[in-house]
Design a protein around this motif. Structure first.
Motif, PDB file in Angstrom:
ATOM      1  N   ALA A  16       0.833  -1.204   0.000  1.00  0.00           N
ATOM      2  CA  ALA A  16       0.000   0.000   0.000  1.00  0.00           C
ATOM      3  C   ALA A  16       0.871   1.260   0.000  1.00  0.00           C
ATOM      4  O   ALA A  16       0.564   2.246  -0.664  1.00  0.00           O
ATOM      5  N   TRP A  17       1.979   1.192   0.738  1.00  0.00           N
ATOM      6  CA  TRP A  17       2.915   2.322   0.779  1.00  0.00           C
ATOM      7  C   TRP A  17       3.470   2.595  -0.624  1.00  0.00           C
ATOM      8  O   TRP A  17       3.549   3.741  -1.066  1.00  0.00           O
ATOM      9  N   PHE A  18       3.829   1.546  -1.318  1.00  0.00           N
ATOM     10  CA  PHE A  18       4.358   1.735  -2.674  1.00  0.00           C
ATOM     11  C   PHE A  18       3.269   2.204  -3.633  1.00  0.00           C
ATOM     12  O   PHE A  18       3.545   2.978  -4.542  1.00  0.00           O
ATOM     13  N   ASN A  19       2.046   1.743  -3.410  1.00  0.00           N
ATOM     14  CA  ASN A  19       0.953   2.237  -4.258  1.00  0.00           C
ATOM     15  C   ASN A  19       0.774   3.741  -4.085  1.00  0.00           C
ATOM     16  O   ASN A  19       0.467   4.455  -5.027  1.00  0.00           O
ATOM     17  N   LEU A  20       1.003   4.183  -2.853  1.00  0.00           N
ATOM     18  CA  LEU A  20       0.843   5.597  -2.552  1.00  0.00           C
ATOM     19  C   LEU A  20       1.841   6.439  -3.352  1.00  0.00           C
ATOM     20  O   LEU A  20       1.505   7.500  -3.873  1.00  0.00           O
ATOM     21  N   SER A  21       3.087   5.963  -3.430  1.00  0.00           N
ATOM     22  CA  SER A  21       4.104   6.776  -4.093  1.00  0.00           C
ATOM     23  C   SER A  21       4.270   6.449  -5.578  1.00  0.00           C
ATOM     24  O   SER A  21       4.597   7.327  -6.367  1.00  0.00           O
ATOM     25  N   PHE A  22       4.067   5.209  -5.960  1.00  0.00           N
ATOM     26  CA  PHE A  22       4.302   4.834  -7.363  1.00  0.00           C
ATOM     27  C   PHE A  22       3.011   4.672  -8.157  1.00  0.00           C
ATOM     28  O   PHE A  22       3.049   4.670  -9.383  1.00  0.00           O
ATOM     29  N   GLY A  23       1.904   4.482  -7.464  1.00  0.00           N
ATOM     30  CA  GLY A  23       0.679   4.126  -8.180  1.00  0.00           C
ATOM     31  C   GLY A  23       0.739   2.657  -8.533  1.00  0.00           C
ATOM     32  O   GLY A  23       1.818   2.041  -8.489  1.00  0.00           O
ATOM     33  N   SER A  24      -0.393   2.065  -8.890  1.00  0.00           N
ATOM     34  CA  SER A  24      -0.385   0.618  -9.112  1.00  0.00           C
ATOM     35  C   SER A  24       0.379   0.220 -10.370  1.00  0.00           C
ATOM     36  O   SER A  24       0.978  -0.843 -10.434  1.00  0.00           O
ATOM     37  N   TRP A  26       3.147   1.464 -11.626  1.00  0.00           N
ATOM     38  CA  TRP A  26       4.608   1.476 -11.446  1.00  0.00           C
ATOM     39  C   TRP A  26       5.027   0.825 -10.136  1.00  0.00           C
ATOM     40  O   TRP A  26       6.210   0.856  -9.805  1.00  0.00           O
ATOM     41  N   GLY A 212       8.477   3.996 -16.756  1.00  0.00           N
ATOM     42  CA  GLY A 212       8.749   4.904 -15.639  1.00  0.00           C
ATOM     43  C   GLY A 212       9.558   4.228 -14.549  1.00  0.00           C
ATOM     44  O   GLY A 212      10.507   4.809 -14.006  1.00  0.00           O
ATOM     45  N   LEU A 213       9.207   2.992 -14.260  1.00  0.00           N
ATOM     46  CA  LEU A 213       9.912   2.236 -13.221  1.00  0.00           C
ATOM     47  C   LEU A 213      11.339   1.914 -13.667  1.00  0.00           C
ATOM     48  O   LEU A 213      12.293   2.001 -12.883  1.00  0.00           O
ATOM     49  N   GLY A 216      13.359   5.185 -13.507  1.00  0.00           N
ATOM     50  CA  GLY A 216      13.635   5.524 -12.105  1.00  0.00           C
ATOM     51  C   GLY A 216      14.714   4.621 -11.530  1.00  0.00           C
ATOM     52  O   GLY A 216      15.645   5.087 -10.858  1.00  0.00           O
ATOM     53  N   SER A 217      14.612   3.326 -11.827  1.00  0.00           N
ATOM     54  CA  SER A 217      15.598   2.372 -11.293  1.00  0.00           C
ATOM     55  C   SER A 217      16.976   2.644 -11.881  1.00  0.00           C
ATOM     56  O   SER A 217      17.991   2.569 -11.168  1.00  0.00           O
ATOM     57  N   THR A 443      -5.560  -3.352  -8.067  1.00  0.00           N
ATOM     58  CA  THR A 443      -5.174  -3.175  -9.471  1.00  0.00           C
ATOM     59  C   THR A 443      -3.691  -3.519  -9.629  1.00  0.00           C
ATOM     60  O   THR A 443      -2.853  -3.045  -8.875  1.00  0.00           O
TER      61      THR A 443
ATOM     62  N   VAL B   6      -6.583   2.275  -6.096  1.00  0.00           N
ATOM     63  CA  VAL B   6      -6.674   1.455  -4.890  1.00  0.00           C
ATOM     64  C   VAL B   6      -6.631   2.331  -3.640  1.00  0.00           C
ATOM     65  O   VAL B   6      -7.442   2.247  -2.751  1.00  0.00           O
ATOM     66  N   ILE B   7      -5.623   3.182  -3.593  1.00  0.00           N
ATOM     67  CA  ILE B   7      -5.545   4.077  -2.454  1.00  0.00           C
ATOM     68  C   ILE B   7      -5.538   5.489  -3.018  1.00  0.00           C
ATOM     69  O   ILE B   7      -4.635   5.874  -3.765  1.00  0.00           O
ATOM     70  N   LEU B   9      -4.887   9.141  -3.638  1.00  0.00           N
ATOM     71  CA  LEU B   9      -3.797  10.023  -3.232  1.00  0.00           C
ATOM     72  C   LEU B   9      -4.340  11.250  -2.514  1.00  0.00           C
ATOM     73  O   LEU B   9      -3.599  11.949  -1.814  1.00  0.00           O
ATOM     74  N   ARG B  18       4.330  13.015  -4.407  1.00  0.00           N
ATOM     75  CA  ARG B  18       4.405  11.651  -4.915  1.00  0.00           C
ATOM     76  C   ARG B  18       5.816  11.325  -5.431  1.00  0.00           C
ATOM     77  O   ARG B  18       6.383  10.286  -5.114  1.00  0.00           O
ATOM     78  N   LEU B  21       8.253  10.995  -2.591  1.00  0.00           N
ATOM     79  CA  LEU B  21       8.179   9.661  -1.983  1.00  0.00           C
ATOM     80  C   LEU B  21       8.906   8.636  -2.842  1.00  0.00           C
ATOM     81  O   LEU B  21       9.569   7.730  -2.329  1.00  0.00           O
ATOM     82  N   GLN B  22       8.788   8.797  -4.144  1.00  0.00           N
ATOM     83  CA  GLN B  22       9.494   7.861  -5.042  1.00  0.00           C
ATOM     84  C   GLN B  22      11.001   7.980  -4.842  1.00  0.00           C
ATOM     85  O   GLN B  22      11.707   6.974  -4.766  1.00  0.00           O
ATOM     86  N   ASN B  25      11.955   6.251  -1.766  1.00  0.00           N
ATOM     87  CA  ASN B  25      11.948   4.787  -1.911  1.00  0.00           C
ATOM     88  C   ASN B  25      13.147   4.286  -2.713  1.00  0.00           C
ATOM     89  O   ASN B  25      13.765   3.282  -2.353  1.00  0.00           O
ATOM     90  N   TYR B  26      13.462   4.979  -3.799  1.00  0.00           N
ATOM     91  CA  TYR B  26      14.631   4.586  -4.591  1.00  0.00           C
ATOM     92  C   TYR B  26      15.910   4.716  -3.752  1.00  0.00           C
ATOM     93  O   TYR B  26      16.804   3.862  -3.809  1.00  0.00           O
ATOM     94  N   MET B  30      18.465   1.714  -2.890  1.00  0.00           N
ATOM     95  CA  MET B  30      19.873   1.742  -3.275  1.00  0.00           C
ATOM     96  C   MET B  30      20.789   1.741  -2.043  1.00  0.00           C
ATOM     97  O   MET B  30      21.901   1.210  -2.095  1.00  0.00           O
TER      98      MET B  30
END
Lengths: 517, 184
Positions: A16-24, A26, A212-213, A216-217, A443, B6-7, B9, B18, B21-22, B25-26, B30
């Motif tokens: 859920a935390w990742f959904n918050l920042s990346f959306g489903s 990504w 996008g993922l 970013g990676s 999703t 789902v959640i 924003l 957003r 936060l990404q 997380n990255y 890393m």
């Protein structure tokens, strides 16, 4: 709310935390497999560049790596760091992939094959990384070579001490040629083969991470490579045993065991853990439902079910019943996950057909046939009371929505939301239901892989069978959620109720004296 | 039909937050990758330790010497197998003891490998020892027909911390010796 084990609860919170920042779309946790592939691509491309400058000789290997790291830091040095960190990131991703499947209980039952073959595949990735460390031929490379040899020497079919090569001065350049061959060609080829087997029972295997993922990676990897470039230890020196080493724990964690156990015991420990992990799908086993059954008298051989099956359990063959159609489908029970997605795919699963008799379709679930689904809708319609009569259709693998059942809400849980033919929604609305709320797995995280996606495509008209235009979209709502999101579901239902009330009021005012049916 | 994420924003969760936060997380991902790729350091030798490596290849003596076959024994054999002498292939086990300053550091007993136990053995054994001056003594018995060591070796050695000394063996040149390891 039904019981959810703590591991699953923790995992769903992270998700859920990742959904918050990346959306489903990504969310990295929904793309762990493709992300691992992406890291392998980075490893491959950076590795090919490094090979240009790498000297495959005993005396030249270390010097060539040092040249790349320091003299050509801006290109080969960065490539070396990318090579290192992408390899490590791949291991993290694979471990997360395994944890995810474990936490969500997606490793047993029909999924045993992917788990069973995934465990040795992880070892193949680790051994590929190990040979990579040998090639640097620094103190760490010597340590890895020496201890790997001790492990190999402990195997019963080995009758000479390979480890002697690394102390007796018998090492030659041919060793590096062999290692380079193994690392660059032999092991990667076996790995590709292992991955192919790993995904053999899946269809629509995705190997490309969302752009996008991926971007970013890559930016994150590049930033790490520039901020903390990968460097070597001192050159390999057989007169010396380096006291302190900076091990790459993702790949080399097994070696310190040799300081506490003999090589034979280390083998027993690692093989024991591997064996245990491989048999986990049967501890205890998970029963898969009865496989789908084909009813040729209602099958026109359109092949849509075969196209939609996420587990490659349906194949197409020439017609055997003499009907005028060219093909028919065959279900392979040992591959079938009993998800029912094929039922939702079949154009014969149309509740408007055979209205006054048993509804039969081309492919059906023996324990929950399409006729039962239609009967459940009919029963719900007859029992619903109130101004906003809602049917909630969901699946058995997402949030528990049975608690919503009340006088104006009836629930229908399917094996998978992809099992729902779109005409069922249209049928319910035409029967007089005010709204249909569709729920299911989050999703991007369908338990049966493609249930959500196929449903979306059927609804937007890009996949057969489609939701026809006559179905009032304003009276259909989709809310997907995990088992831990029950509170959100209740607020969604409340919102939907308000929306339906407004629609009903608008319709009543447009047609005075005519109540909404 | 409207699909809701789902959640949600929410209105306050704008794109900047957003993406922030990404980035977080990255960075976290890393940081984990970087940390465990080199940390925590692993200490394989304690401060001031060195290593004595006992490693060699050697074919031990045969368990039994060749002997002439008696007439009775020969008659029991098929005519084409009546050789005048019998030479059993089995080799003796090798027993090696390594002492440092009269203290037994390791005792290895290795049976000859092979279906008929007729092959040479390969020894590889590492012993962590304190650095400094030591009296090294190694003995070997490779012949079951002999009581006590068949080879002996003694030498005063000085070990620097992290140094590795290789105790090797060559029967043709008299037995054990200290092999000077190559720098690569």
């Amino acid at each position: 709310m039904s019981y959810i084990n703590p591991i699953k609860r923790v995992y769903l919170a992270i998700e859920a935390w990742f959904n918050l920042s990346f959306g489903s779309a990504w969310n990295p946790l929904y793309n762990l497999g493709t992300l691992a592939f992406f890291f392998f691509w980075v490893v491959l491309i950076s590795g090919l560049y490094l090979f240009i400058f790498f000297d495959t000789s005993l005396s030249g290997a270390y010097a060539s790596v040092e040249y790349m790291t320091h003299d050509q830091w801006y290109a080969a040095g960065v490539m070396r760091s990318l090579h290192r960190y992408a390899s490590d990131a791949a291991i993290v991703t694979i471990m997360l992939h395994m944890f995810r499947e474990f936490a969500l209980d997606r490793y047993r039952g029909f999924r045993w094959f992917s788990w069973f073959t995934g465990v040795p595949t992880l070892w193949m990735v680790i051994t590929l990384g190990i040979t990579g460390y040998w090639l640097v031929w620094d103190e760490l490379g010597l340590y890895v070579a020496m201890l790997s040899s001790q492990l190999v020497d402990a195997l019963p079919f080995m009758n000479s001490a390979m480890a002697r090569n690394f102390v007796g001065g018998q090492l030659t350049d041919r060793f590096f040629t062999l290692m380079a061959f193994l690392h660059l060609l032999g092991q990667p080829l076996f790995l590709v083969f292992a991955i192919w087997i790993h995904v053999k029972r899946l269809s629509f295997v995705e190997i490309t991470a969302p752009i996008g993922l991926s971007m970013g990676s890559f930016i994150a990897l590049l930033a790490l490579s520039l901020a903390a470039p990968a460097v070597s230890h001192g050159p390999a020196d057989m007169e010396k045993v380096t006291a302190v080493l900076n091990l790459d724990w993702f790949y080399l964690a097994v070696y310190p065991l040799l300081d506490y156990f003999t090589a034979g015991q280390t083998w027993m420990i690692t093989l024991g853990i591997t064996f245990f992990m491989m048999i986990m799908p049967w501890l205890p086993p998970k029963k898969t439902g009865h496989a789908a059954e084909v009813h040729l008298d209602h099958c026109n051989g359109c092949e849509q079910c075969a196209d939609d099956c996420p587990f490659d359990a349906i194949s197409v063959q020439a017609r055997t019943d003499g009907a005028r159609y060219e093909n028919e489908v065959v279900v392979h029970p040992n591959l079938c996950a009993a998800c029912g997605i094929c039922v939702g795919s079949c154009p014969s699963s149309n509740p408007f057909r055979q209205k006054n008799e048993q509804l039969e379709t081309g492919i059906d679930m023996p324990q929950f046939p399409i006729n039962d689904i239609r009967e459940r809708i009919n029963k719900a319609v007859s029992e619903l009371l109130g101004d906003t009569r809602i049917i909630v259709i969901g699946c058995d693998n997402a949030l528990d929505f049975a608690g919503l059942e009340s006088s104006d809400i009836k629930v229908l849980s399917l094996y998978c939301i992809g099992m729902m033919p779109p005409t069922i929604v249209e049928y319910a609305l035409q029967k007089g239901v005010d709204g249909v709320l569709i729920t299911g797995c989050r999703t991007g995280d369908c338990y049966y892989r493609y249930g959500n996606k196929w449903m979306d495509q059927r609804f937007d008209g890009s996949r057969r069978p489609i939701l026809r235009g006559r179905a009032d979209r304003d009276r259909i709502k989709v809310f997907r959620a995990a088992e831990t999101d029950c509170k959100n579901l209740r607020s969604e239902v409340a919102d939907f109720r308000k929306q339906l009330q407004k629609l009903n009021e608008a319709e009543t005012s447009n047609q005075p004296g005519q109540a909404h049916e | 039909m409207k699909q809701k994420p789902v959640i949600s924003l929410g209105k306050l969760m704008n794109k900047v937050l957003r993406y922030t936060l990404q980035v977080f997380n990255y960075t976290l991902f890393m940081a984990i990758v970087w940390y465990f790729s080199i940390q925590p350091p692993y200490r394989q030798l304690e401060e001031g330790q060195a290593v004595v490596t006992l490693s060699f290849s050697h074919a031990a003596e045969l368990r039994e010497a060749c002997r002439r076959m008696s007439q009775e024994e020969l008659l029991k054999l098929p005519p084409n197998m009546r050789l005048p002498t019998s030479c059993p292939r089995e080799r003796s086990p090798v027993t090696v003891e390594l002492f440092l300053d009269k203290k037994l550091m390791t005792r290895q007993v290795v049976e000859a490998p092979g279906l008929h136990q007729d092959q040479g053995i390969d020894m590889f054994h590492r012993i962590k020892v304190p650095a400094g001056d030591h009296k090294l003594r190694v003995s070997m018995n490779d012949d079951v027909k002999v009581e006590g060591p068949t080879y002996r070796f003694e030498k005063d050695i000085t070990l620097q911390p992290e140094e590795q000394v290789l105790v090797d063996f060559n029967a043709n040149s008299g037995g054990f010796y200290i092999n000077i390891l190559p720098k690569r």
